[in-house]
Design an enzyme around this catalytic site. Structure first.
Site, PDB file in Angstrom:
ATOM      1  CD1 TRP A 115      -2.299  -2.190   1.615  1.00 51.55           C
ATOM      2  CD2 TRP A 115      -3.068  -1.022  -0.134  1.00 51.55           C
ATOM      3  NE1 TRP A 115      -3.346  -2.890   1.058  1.00 51.55           N
ATOM      4  CE2 TRP A 115      -3.835  -2.202  -0.007  1.00 51.55           C
ATOM      5  CE3 TRP A 115      -3.357  -0.138  -1.184  1.00 51.55           C
ATOM      6  CZ2 TRP A 115      -4.886  -2.509  -0.880  1.00 51.55           C
ATOM      7  CZ3 TRP A 115      -4.417  -0.446  -2.052  1.00 51.55           C
ATOM      8  CH2 TRP A 115      -5.164  -1.620  -1.889  1.00 51.55           C
ATOM      9  CG  ASP A 185      -3.312   3.901   4.191  1.00 51.28           C
ATOM     10  OD1 ASP A 185      -4.340   3.686   4.868  1.00 51.28           O
ATOM     11  OD2 ASP A 185      -3.085   3.341   3.098  1.00 51.28           O
ATOM     12  CE  LYS A 209      -8.907  -3.118   3.766  1.00 49.05           C
ATOM     13  NZ  LYS A 209      -8.031  -2.355   2.909  1.00 49.05           N
TER      14      LYS A 209
HETATM   15  C1  LIG Z   1      -7.492  -1.658   1.832  1.00 50.44           C
HETATM   16  C2  LIG Z   1      -6.418  -0.663   1.901  1.00 50.44           C
HETATM   17  C3  LIG Z   1      -6.325   0.413   1.001  1.00 50.44           C
HETATM   18  C4  LIG Z   1      -7.250   0.563  -0.189  1.00 50.44           C
HETATM   19  O1  LIG Z   1      -8.500   0.988   0.195  1.00 50.44           O
HETATM   20  P1  LIG Z   1      -9.586   1.416  -0.914  1.00 50.44           P
HETATM   21  O2  LIG Z   1     -10.716   1.875  -0.053  1.00 50.44           O
HETATM   22  O3  LIG Z   1      -9.902   0.198  -1.711  1.00 50.44           O
HETATM   23  O4  LIG Z   1      -9.009   2.488  -1.729  1.00 50.44           O
HETATM   24  C5  LIG Z   1      -5.331   1.347   1.189  1.00 50.44           C
HETATM   25  N1  LIG Z   1      -4.458   1.249   2.206  1.00 50.44           N
HETATM   26  C6  LIG Z   1      -4.507   0.225   3.095  1.00 50.44           C
HETATM   27  C7  LIG Z   1      -3.518   0.178   4.220  1.00 50.44           C
HETATM   28  C8  LIG Z   1      -5.483  -0.749   2.968  1.00 50.44           C
HETATM   29  O5  LIG Z   1      -5.542  -1.747   3.859  1.00 50.44           O
END
Ligand SMILES: *Cc1c(COP(=O)(O)O)cnc(C)c1O
Length: 373
Positions: A115, A185, A209
């Protein structure tokens, strides 16, 4: 002992399976039941939240309550704004550099897995990227020690991915980067333990999540970072426009926002982030213990930065993956396949995964090892 794969799936008492998928992921049963009971008629309005105007008093109360509950749970200081936006976490891969790199044309990125890799690739469209630390040569199995970081004092911000959902690597500390705004993030680990929000410039998390349904992204942004977007930034991607319009520059994802609100209430009922942290610790420790005490299962992430939320593991015998996944599914343990980019197996165990789900997985893993090990 396991027999022939049965096609009849074993459900939990609530008629559900234990879903170990990385996202969209399980939501708490209590939240789903509450949403179900309010689905056709929210609080006597005669309509579903899905049908309400986002500018109605009813929806404004839902939106306001969700934000104030999130603020209380995370103890968000007054000088931070909270946004509920669309485009998922990935929208922020562009929105962050578009809004922060106008004055200084370079940003520091920690490249610790999938990511952060996507985020820095996107950032390169807007500014120079300095990779401050990476363990790419070892397949992203550790976080380089702070004394090896190459921080650029001229950077507009420092960016890291607090939990690498695919690689199973988690920061168990907040990087100290001095006065440069820290951006993170936290899609897969926000709300899984207490957090000192004041250490950050921006925190963002896609909802699917630990927060609610997909599509929604929660952004917590320090006020002094708002209003500096690059020329040409689309309105939808400008923090100043979105904070000015209270996340309603256009029609927001109202139902996901409402569901996020129910999840906030659930977290508070469960005892807040201290309770979430305790549960995450217990679940992950017992799962890693089984993996570490066996020659049949393996996890190669540095113990100091193993993720409490995503546990990737491999089998000594590669021919057994399909069997493991199929038998797991029959036992009501679904979505155990690793991400398509890395293969293997992965158990994602976010806040909504009950401890019984992990206990059942462990029992299954022991049985499977006895039979095939
Ligand atoms: C799942 C995830 C993403 C992507 O999320 P989207 O909502 O599909 O854009 C980005 N960063 C991390 C750490 C993730 O777990």
């Amino acid at each position: 002992m396991l027999n022939k794969i049965s096609t009849a799936v074993q459900y939990t008492p609530a008629g559900r399976v234990y879903n170990f998928g990385a996202g969209p992921a399980m939501l708490p049963v209590e939240v789903m039941q509450r949403a179900q009971s309010e689905f056709m008629d929210w609080h006597g309005t005669g309509m579903s939240v899905m049908e309400m105007s986002h500018r109605s008093d009813e929806f404004m109360s839902i939106a306001g309550q969700t934000e104030s509950d999130l603020r209380e749970i995370l103890q968000i200081p007054q000088n931070y704004r909270v946004l509920f936006l669309q485009g998922g976490a990935s929208s922020q891969f562009a929105m962050v550099p578009m809004n922060l790199s106008q004055e200084r044309d370079v940003a520091d990125y920690f490249h610790t897995g999938h990511w952060s890799g996507k985020a820095l690739k996107e950032a390169r469209k807007f500014c120079k990227v300095n990779v401050s630390a990476t363990d790419e040569k070892n397949g992203f199995t550790s976080i380089p020690a702070p004394d090896s970081w190459l921080l650029n004092p001229d950077s507009a911000y420092v960016y890291y991915t607090a939990n690498e959902t695919i690689n199973g690597v988690e920061f168990h500390f907040i990087p100290d980067v001095g006065d440069i705004p820290l951006v993170t993030d936290m899609t897969s680990n926000l709300l899984t333990r207490p957090l000192d929000v004041s250490c950050f410039g921006i925190i963002f998390a896609g909802a699917q999540k630990n927060i609610g349904p997909s599509g929604l992204v929660v952004v917590i942004v320090r006020e002094d970072l708002i209003g500096k977007a690059r020329q040409g930034t689309p309105s939808m991607y400008d923090y100043a426009v979105q904070t000015g319009e209270k996340s309603m520059y256009n029609t927001p994802p109202t139902y996901s926002w409402y569901m996020a609100g129910l999840v906030m209430q659930w977290i508070m009922e469960q005892g807040g982030l201290i309770a979430m942290e305790e549960k995450a610790r217990r679940k992950s420790e017992k799962l890693y213990r089984v993996i570490d005490n066996s020659d049949f299962y393996n996890n190669n992430v540095d113990v100091a930065c193993r993720s409490r939320l995503n546990v990737p593991f491999s089998l000594a015998d590669e021919t057994l993956y399909e069997e493991f996944i199929a038998r797991g599914k029959a036992a009501g343990l679904v979505a155990l396949a690793g991400h398509r980019s890395v293969g293997g197996l992965r158990a994602s165990i976010y806040n909504a995964m009950p401890e019984e789900g992990v206990d059942r997985l462990i029992e299954f893993m022991r049985d499977f090892e006895k039979r095939y090990g």
